[in-house]
Write a protein that holds these residues in place. Structure first.
Motif, mmCIF file in Angstrom:
data_model
loop_
_atom_site.group_PDB
_atom_site.id
_atom_site.type_symbol
_atom_site.label_atom_id
_atom_site.label_comp_id
_atom_site.label_asym_id
_atom_site.label_seq_id
_atom_site.Cartn_x
_atom_site.Cartn_y
_atom_site.Cartn_z
ATOM 1 N N GLU A 218 11.567 2.507 -4.881
ATOM 2 C CA GLU A 218 12.273 1.580 -4.008
ATOM 3 C C GLU A 218 11.555 0.235 -3.960
ATOM 4 O OE1 GLU A 218 15.150 2.362 -1.656
ATOM 5 O OE2 GLU A 218 15.352 3.727 -3.352
ATOM 6 N N GLU A 219 12.311 -0.812 -3.695
ATOM 7 C CA GLU A 219 11.703 -2.119 -3.448
ATOM 8 C C GLU A 219 10.994 -2.085 -2.088
ATOM 9 O OE1 GLU A 219 11.606 -4.902 -5.303
ATOM 10 O OE2 GLU A 219 12.638 -3.897 -6.968
ATOM 11 N N VAL A 220 9.823 -2.699 -2.026
ATOM 12 C CA VAL A 220 9.116 -2.776 -0.749
ATOM 13 C C VAL A 220 9.883 -3.724 0.164
ATOM 14 C CG1 VAL A 220 6.923 -3.287 0.388
ATOM 15 C CG2 VAL A 220 6.937 -2.407 -1.963
ATOM 16 N N PRO A 221 10.212 -3.305 1.388
ATOM 17 C CA PRO A 221 11.016 -4.152 2.280
ATOM 18 C C PRO A 221 10.340 -5.492 2.565
ATOM 19 C CG PRO A 221 10.874 -1.909 3.126
ATOM 20 C CD PRO A 221 9.902 -2.002 1.986
ATOM 21 N N PRO A 222 11.134 -6.563 2.662
ATOM 22 C CA PRO A 222 10.565 -7.886 2.965
ATOM 23 C C PRO A 222 9.714 -7.892 4.237
ATOM 24 C CG PRO A 222 12.866 -8.097 2.305
ATOM 25 C CD PRO A 222 12.600 -6.634 2.426
ATOM 26 N N ALA A 223 10.111 -7.111 5.236
ATOM 27 C CA ALA A 223 9.349 -7.091 6.490
ATOM 28 C C ALA A 223 7.933 -6.562 6.262
ATOM 29 C CB ALA A 223 10.065 -6.228 7.529
ATOM 30 N N VAL A 224 7.788 -5.590 5.356
ATOM 31 C CA VAL A 224 6.462 -5.042 5.055
ATOM 32 C C VAL A 224 5.655 -6.049 4.245
ATOM 33 C CG1 VAL A 224 5.221 -3.212 3.816
ATOM 34 C CG2 VAL A 224 7.257 -2.652 5.176
ATOM 35 N N ILE A 225 6.274 -6.652 3.228
ATOM 36 C CA ILE A 225 5.596 -7.676 2.427
ATOM 37 C C ILE A 225 5.113 -8.812 3.319
ATOM 38 C CG2 ILE A 225 5.912 -9.434 0.643
ATOM 39 C CD1 ILE A 225 5.731 -6.690 -0.533
ATOM 40 N N CYS A 226 5.964 -9.227 4.243
ATOM 41 C CA CYS A 226 5.623 -10.329 5.152
ATOM 42 C C CYS A 226 4.374 -10.002 5.968
ATOM 43 C CB CYS A 226 6.812 -10.619 6.069
ATOM 44 S SG CYS A 226 6.529 -11.955 7.254
ATOM 45 N N GLU A 227 4.298 -8.779 6.487
ATOM 46 C CA GLU A 227 3.151 -8.397 7.306
ATOM 47 C C GLU A 227 1.881 -8.286 6.466
ATOM 48 O OE1 GLU A 227 3.247 -8.598 10.337
ATOM 49 O OE2 GLU A 227 5.347 -8.372 10.877
ATOM 50 N N LEU A 228 1.983 -7.701 5.270
ATOM 51 C CA LEU A 228 0.811 -7.586 4.404
ATOM 52 C C LEU A 228 0.305 -8.960 3.981
ATOM 53 C CD1 LEU A 228 1.945 -4.598 2.142
ATOM 54 C CD2 LEU A 228 0.155 -4.547 3.876
ATOM 55 N N ASP A 229 1.231 -9.831 3.593
ATOM 56 C CA ASP A 229 0.836 -11.193 3.219
ATOM 57 C C ASP A 229 0.235 -11.927 4.412
ATOM 58 O OD1 ASP A 229 1.741 -10.738 0.677
ATOM 59 O OD2 ASP A 229 3.592 -11.900 0.891
ATOM 60 N N GLY A 230 0.798 -11.676 5.605
ATOM 61 C CA GLY A 230 0.290 -12.334 6.806
ATOM 62 C C GLY A 230 -1.156 -11.969 7.094
ATOM 63 N N VAL A 231 -1.505 -10.708 6.882
ATOM 64 C CA VAL A 231 -2.892 -10.281 7.083
ATOM 65 C C VAL A 231 -3.813 -10.992 6.103
ATOM 66 C CG1 VAL A 231 -4.491 -8.326 6.947
ATOM 67 C CG2 VAL A 231 -2.237 -8.029 8.006
ATOM 68 N N GLU A 232 -3.390 -11.096 4.843
ATOM 69 C CA GLU A 232 -4.233 -11.742 3.840
ATOM 70 C C GLU A 232 -4.383 -13.241 4.118
ATOM 71 O OE1 GLU A 232 -2.801 -10.605 -0.042
ATOM 72 O OE2 GLU A 232 -3.803 -8.659 0.157
ATOM 73 N N ILE A 233 -3.322 -13.855 4.602
ATOM 74 C CA ILE A 233 -3.416 -15.280 4.970
ATOM 75 C C ILE A 233 -4.387 -15.454 6.137
ATOM 76 C CG2 ILE A 233 -2.142 -17.218 5.983
ATOM 77 C CD1 ILE A 233 0.296 -16.243 4.335
ATOM 78 N N ASP A 234 -4.291 -14.557 7.130
ATOM 79 C CA ASP A 234 -5.233 -14.608 8.256
ATOM 80 C C ASP A 234 -6.668 -14.455 7.772
ATOM 81 O OD1 ASP A 234 -3.133 -14.887 10.003
ATOM 82 O OD2 ASP A 234 -3.124 -12.788 10.657
ATOM 83 N N GLY A 235 -6.864 -13.558 6.786
ATOM 84 C CA GLY A 235 -8.206 -13.356 6.241
ATOM 85 C C GLY A 235 -8.719 -14.591 5.528
ATOM 86 N N ILE A 236 -7.851 -15.246 4.748
ATOM 87 C CA ILE A 236 -8.241 -16.479 4.051
ATOM 88 C C ILE A 236 -8.615 -17.556 5.063
ATOM 89 C CG2 ILE A 236 -7.371 -18.383 2.632
ATOM 90 C CD1 ILE A 236 -5.669 -16.264 1.128
ATOM 91 N N ASN A 237 -7.798 -17.702 6.095
ATOM 92 C CA ASN A 237 -8.072 -18.730 7.114
ATOM 93 C C ASN A 237 -9.364 -18.433 7.873
ATOM 94 O OD1 ASN A 237 -5.714 -20.100 6.476
ATOM 95 N ND2 ASN A 237 -4.491 -19.048 8.035
ATOM 96 N N PHE A 238 -9.695 -17.162 8.008
ATOM 97 C CA PHE A 238 -10.926 -16.778 8.705
ATOM 98 C C PHE A 238 -12.144 -17.015 7.835
ATOM 99 C CE2 PHE A 238 -14.226 -13.857 10.057
ATOM 100 C CZ PHE A 238 -14.238 -14.033 11.430
ATOM 101 N N GLY A 239 -11.941 -16.891 6.507
ATOM 102 C CA GLY A 239 -13.063 -17.014 5.590
ATOM 103 C C GLY A 239 -13.309 -15.755 4.786
#
Length: 276
Positions: A218-239
């Motif tokens: 199955e395709e990974v739902p956009p809502a799940v991709i959004c949350e996973l990407d959001g965590v990684e963006i938060d990590g980048i912004n944190f350092g």
């Protein structure tokens, strides 16, 4: 076999008892076994799972699946569980499959069926399981040094059926699950639960959190991709993602200590006694 915490003997019983339960409500013969967690699903396989069964078993957890595929997805994941239960080797489930297995386990006590003679049966009745004594021996229940007969009989009774085995996991860690991470998916919805787990723990990478969908093609739902990407963006912004996780653990420790100090000002625990 569905891999269980307590070893291969329990895994075998878990799978056999799950298949026994499912055989009373759907045509399990239609569903072929798979040799690994990644299972190809034919339409007739997931259609073999009655919608009423899926809805009744998932019950209060239904809203958590709204953004990740809804009822068709639930039926596909149940079919995947059947395919894995039929496998010869132990296979570790993904987080969503664990959640679905748990929900079926604690809800199936409400089910009943009639045999070809019209006699009604319930899911807690002992199933025909020829390896029961070997299972008890592997778990040490037949050890002559064990003198608590009442405890031994209580533990043996858990292995009467899928329902009796799973019932203990409703209240505490039992013989089935390695941990209770799947409970996080019930907090609000599955994408939010995955975001929390991916934020808090570095044990599982991004691809692992996509497995509930990628393992069944199955395709990974956009809502799940959004949350996973959001965590990684938060990590980048944190350092850095690991640094962000470490900081969140530190904040958790600080908040816990404040709560302990407020509730029990003269009884703070030593660092070694903290639950993290």
């Amino acid at each position: 076999m569905i891999r269980a915490e307590a070893g291969a003997a329990v895994s075998k019983f878990l799978s056999v008892s799950f298949l026994d339960l499912m055989s009373h409500f759907c045509d399990t013969d239609i569903i072929a076994p798979c040799s690994e967690a990644k299972c190809e699903l034919r339409e007739e396989e997931w259609n073999a799972i009655p919608e009423w069964f899926a809805e009744e078993m998932i019950s209060f957890g239904l809203p958590t699946f709204d953004e990740v595929g809804g009822m068709p997805f639930i039926r596909k994941k149940i079919a995947q569980l059947v395919k894995i239960a039929k496998a010869e080797d132990e296979i570790q489930l993904d987080l969503v499959s664990e959640l679905i297995l748990f929900l079926i386990g604690i809800n199936c006590g409400a089910l009943a069926w009639k045999d070809d003679k019209g006699v009604e049966h319930t899911p807690e009745e002992p199933i025909d399981y020829p390896d029961r004594e070997a299972l008890f021996e592997s778990l040490g229940f037949d050890d002559e040094d064990l003198d608590d007969a009442e405890y031994i009989e209580e533990q043996k009774a858990l292995f009467d059926s899928f329902y009796t085995l799973m019932r203990i996991n409703e209240y505490e860690d039992g013989y089935v699950f390695f941990d209770m991470d799947y409970e996080s998916l019930l907090e609000d919805n599955i994408p939010d639960g995955i975001r929390m787990l991916y934020t808090a723990f570095g044990d599982y990478d991004k691809e692992w959190h996509k497995r509930p969908w990628t393992d069944i093609g199955e395709e990974v739902p956009p809502a799940v991709i959004c949350e996973l990407d959001g965590v990684e963006i938060d990590g980048i912004n944190f350092g850095g993602l690991n640094g962000m996780r470490a900081e969140k653990i530190r904040q958790f420790q600080d908040n816990l200590l404040k709560d302990l100090k407020h509730d029990n000002p003269g009884d703070l625990p030593d660092d070694d006694d903290l639950p993290f």
